[in-house]
Design an enzyme around this catalytic site. Sequence first.
Site, PDB file in Angstrom:
ATOM      1  N   SER A   1      28.107  33.747  45.168  1.00 28.50           N
ATOM      2  CA  SER A   1      29.070  32.721  44.760  1.00 28.50           C
ATOM      3  C   SER A   1      28.786  31.439  45.523  1.00 28.50           C
ATOM      4  O   SER A   1      28.156  31.476  46.592  1.00 28.50           O
ATOM      5  CB  SER A   1      30.489  33.192  45.093  1.00 28.50           C
ATOM      6  OG  SER A   1      31.429  32.160  44.866  1.00 28.50           O
TER       7      SER A   1
ATOM      8  N   TYR B   1      37.329  36.311  51.310  1.00 30.51           N
ATOM      9  CA  TYR B   1      36.498  36.316  50.102  1.00 30.51           C
ATOM     10  C   TYR B   1      35.177  35.590  50.383  1.00 30.51           C
ATOM     11  O   TYR B   1      34.096  36.096  50.054  1.00 30.51           O
ATOM     12  CB  TYR B   1      37.241  35.659  48.926  1.00 30.51           C
ATOM     13  CG  TYR B   1      36.380  35.594  47.685  1.00 30.51           C
ATOM     14  CD1 TYR B   1      36.022  36.751  47.000  1.00 30.51           C
ATOM     15  CD2 TYR B   1      35.881  34.373  47.216  1.00 30.51           C
ATOM     16  CE1 TYR B   1      35.202  36.706  45.884  1.00 30.51           C
ATOM     17  CE2 TYR B   1      35.065  34.308  46.100  1.00 30.51           C
ATOM     18  CZ  TYR B   1      34.726  35.481  45.432  1.00 30.51           C
ATOM     19  OH  TYR B   1      33.898  35.436  44.330  1.00 30.51           O
TER      20      TYR B   1
HETATM   21  N1  LIG Z   1      34.907  33.779  38.114  1.00 30.92           N
HETATM   22  C1  LIG Z   1      34.411  33.029  39.086  1.00 30.92           C
HETATM   23  O1  LIG Z   1      34.767  31.843  39.240  1.00 30.92           O
HETATM   24  C2  LIG Z   1      33.355  33.589  40.002  1.00 30.92           C
HETATM   25  C3  LIG Z   1      32.626  32.698  40.788  1.00 30.92           C
HETATM   26  C4  LIG Z   1      31.664  33.191  41.649  1.00 30.92           C
HETATM   27  C5  LIG Z   1      31.415  34.545  41.723  1.00 30.92           C
HETATM   28  N2  LIG Z   1      32.139  35.400  40.948  1.00 30.92           N
HETATM   29  C6  LIG Z   1      31.862  36.851  41.087  1.00 30.92           C
HETATM   30  O2  LIG Z   1      31.491  37.368  39.824  1.00 30.92           O
HETATM   31  C7  LIG Z   1      31.798  38.757  39.758  1.00 30.92           C
HETATM   32  C8  LIG Z   1      32.542  39.057  38.464  1.00 30.92           C
HETATM   33  O3  LIG Z   1      33.745  38.329  38.441  1.00 30.92           O
HETATM   34  P1  LIG Z   1      34.436  37.813  37.105  1.00 30.92           P
HETATM   35  O4  LIG Z   1      34.631  36.358  37.249  1.00 30.92           O
HETATM   36  O5  LIG Z   1      33.736  38.332  35.912  1.00 30.92           O
HETATM   37  O6  LIG Z   1      35.893  38.495  37.284  1.00 30.92           O
HETATM   38  P2  LIG Z   1      36.764  39.399  36.295  1.00 30.92           P
HETATM   39  O7  LIG Z   1      36.835  38.794  34.945  1.00 30.92           O
HETATM   40  O8  LIG Z   1      38.042  39.640  37.032  1.00 30.92           O
HETATM   41  O9  LIG Z   1      35.929  40.759  36.215  1.00 30.92           O
HETATM   42  C9  LIG Z   1      35.791  41.588  37.341  1.00 30.92           C
HETATM   43  C10 LIG Z   1      35.173  42.915  36.926  1.00 30.92           C
HETATM   44  O10 LIG Z   1      35.043  43.726  38.106  1.00 30.92           O
HETATM   45  C11 LIG Z   1      35.616  44.998  37.854  1.00 30.92           C
HETATM   46  N3  LIG Z   1      36.179  45.570  39.067  1.00 30.92           N
HETATM   47  C12 LIG Z   1      36.987  44.993  39.978  1.00 30.92           C
HETATM   48  N4  LIG Z   1      37.344  45.873  40.918  1.00 30.92           N
HETATM   49  C13 LIG Z   1      36.745  47.061  40.584  1.00 30.92           C
HETATM   50  C14 LIG Z   1      36.752  48.360  41.150  1.00 30.92           C
HETATM   51  N5  LIG Z   1      37.445  48.647  42.261  1.00 30.92           N
HETATM   52  N6  LIG Z   1      36.044  49.326  40.527  1.00 30.92           N
HETATM   53  C15 LIG Z   1      35.360  49.071  39.404  1.00 30.92           C
HETATM   54  N7  LIG Z   1      35.296  47.853  38.828  1.00 30.92           N
HETATM   55  C16 LIG Z   1      36.006  46.868  39.414  1.00 30.92           C
HETATM   56  C17 LIG Z   1      36.701  44.737  36.806  1.00 30.92           C
HETATM   57  O11 LIG Z   1      36.905  45.913  36.008  1.00 30.92           O
HETATM   58  P3  LIG Z   1      38.204  46.844  36.049  1.00 30.92           P
HETATM   59  O12 LIG Z   1      39.367  46.000  36.436  1.00 30.92           O
HETATM   60  O13 LIG Z   1      38.279  47.396  34.650  1.00 30.92           O
HETATM   61  O14 LIG Z   1      37.867  47.903  37.045  1.00 30.92           O
HETATM   62  C18 LIG Z   1      36.036  43.671  35.942  1.00 30.92           C
HETATM   63  O15 LIG Z   1      35.215  44.273  34.980  1.00 30.92           O
HETATM   64  C19 LIG Z   1      32.595  39.062  41.032  1.00 30.92           C
HETATM   65  O16 LIG Z   1      31.733  39.651  41.981  1.00 30.92           O
HETATM   66  C20 LIG Z   1      33.053  37.690  41.502  1.00 30.92           C
HETATM   67  O17 LIG Z   1      33.266  37.649  42.892  1.00 30.92           O
HETATM   68  C21 LIG Z   1      33.098  34.959  40.084  1.00 30.92           C
END
Ligand SMILES: NC(=O)c1ccc[n+]([C@@H]2O[C@H](COP(=O)([O-])OP(=O)(O)OC[C@H]3O[C@@H](n4cnc5c(N)ncnc54)[C@H](OP(=O)(O)O)[C@@H]3O)[C@@H](O)[C@H]2O)c1
Length: 246
Positions: free
Chosen positions: A135, A148
């Site tokens: 990130s 985080y």
């Molecule tokens: N969105 C942003 O602005 C952003 C920016 C930089 C980096 N990121 C990173 O990108 C990655 C994906 O994030 P996103 O933005 O796509 O968020 P999101 O829409 O909230 O998706 C998160 C995913 O992670 C899964 N997850 C969370 N906790 C889990 C657990 N304990 N066991 C299994 N699965 C789990 C969730 O599935 P379930 O709830 O179904 O388990 C969901 O599929 C993360 O690592 C985040 O830190 C995001």
Amino acid sequence: MKTYTLITGASAGIGEAAARLFAAQGRNLILIARREERLQKLQAELSTVDVKIRAADVTDSVTLEHFFTKDLAGISIDVVINNAGLALGRDSFDQYDFQDIETMINVNIKAFLKIAHLGLPFLKKTKGHLINLGSIAGMKSYGGGAVYCGTKHFVHAFTEALRQDLLGSGVRVTTIAPGNVETEFSIVRHKGDTEAADAVYKGFDSLKAEDIADAMWYAVSRPAHVNTELMLVMPTDQAGITVHRK
Ligand SMILES: NC(=O)c1ccc[n+]([C@@H]2O[C@H](COP(=O)([O-])OP(=O)(O)OC[C@H]3O[C@@H](n4cnc5c(N)ncnc54)[C@H](OP(=O)(O)O)[C@@H]3O)[C@@H](O)[C@H]2O)c1
């Protein structure tokens, strides 16, 4: 023999977009997340490729170990997208709920490491590719995000060292570091407070999950001698942690 791309956190956001794009590119998929009905829906939709799903909490290391060493035994995996992750809260560290701190560490660091550790034996056989979700928060820290940001700094430092450990193995490792991407990330962070979550993306064009899936595909589709080590992908209206809002 069929070869698979394994994606954690495939039930929403970036992981789901990656599943769609990789399927469109003809890749068979292994999808992991807790929400089974979402995975089932995706499996039914992506019917042109073989999709295996596993509803699991990635912090459940016993289940993960069984899944990788027993259920996936003999299966060929050439891409692991280590994507499941979350932020919880925006408080000053001293005000933080300690349980939230532990959850972030358990998912973003411990489970992340477990997936890498279980996935690498497969990737060594295929000279495959590990994609880690970092990130901008892994490069710039901000108040209210101490833990985080710390977990994402961990991802960046880990990937840098892992590249050195894996030299000579043919395994590629990439950190994808997004800026603000409009997903369920903010709803999770703000614990269902949609007003606070929406405010994060107000007044500028944030990234879409598909933009990050594209970056993953770019890294994976380079020739075998090219390792894209780090991709920082930002909205045009965001520089560092500063966002220009209209
Ligand atoms: N969105 C942003 O602005 C952003 C920016 C930089 C980096 N990121 C990173 O990108 C990655 C994906 O994030 P996103 O933005 O796509 O968020 P999101 O829409 O909230 O998706 C998160 C995913 O992670 C899964 N997850 C969370 N906790 C889990 C657990 N304990 N066991 C299994 N699965 C789990 C969730 O599935 P379930 O709830 O179904 O388990 C969901 O599929 C993360 O690592 C985040 O830190 C995001």
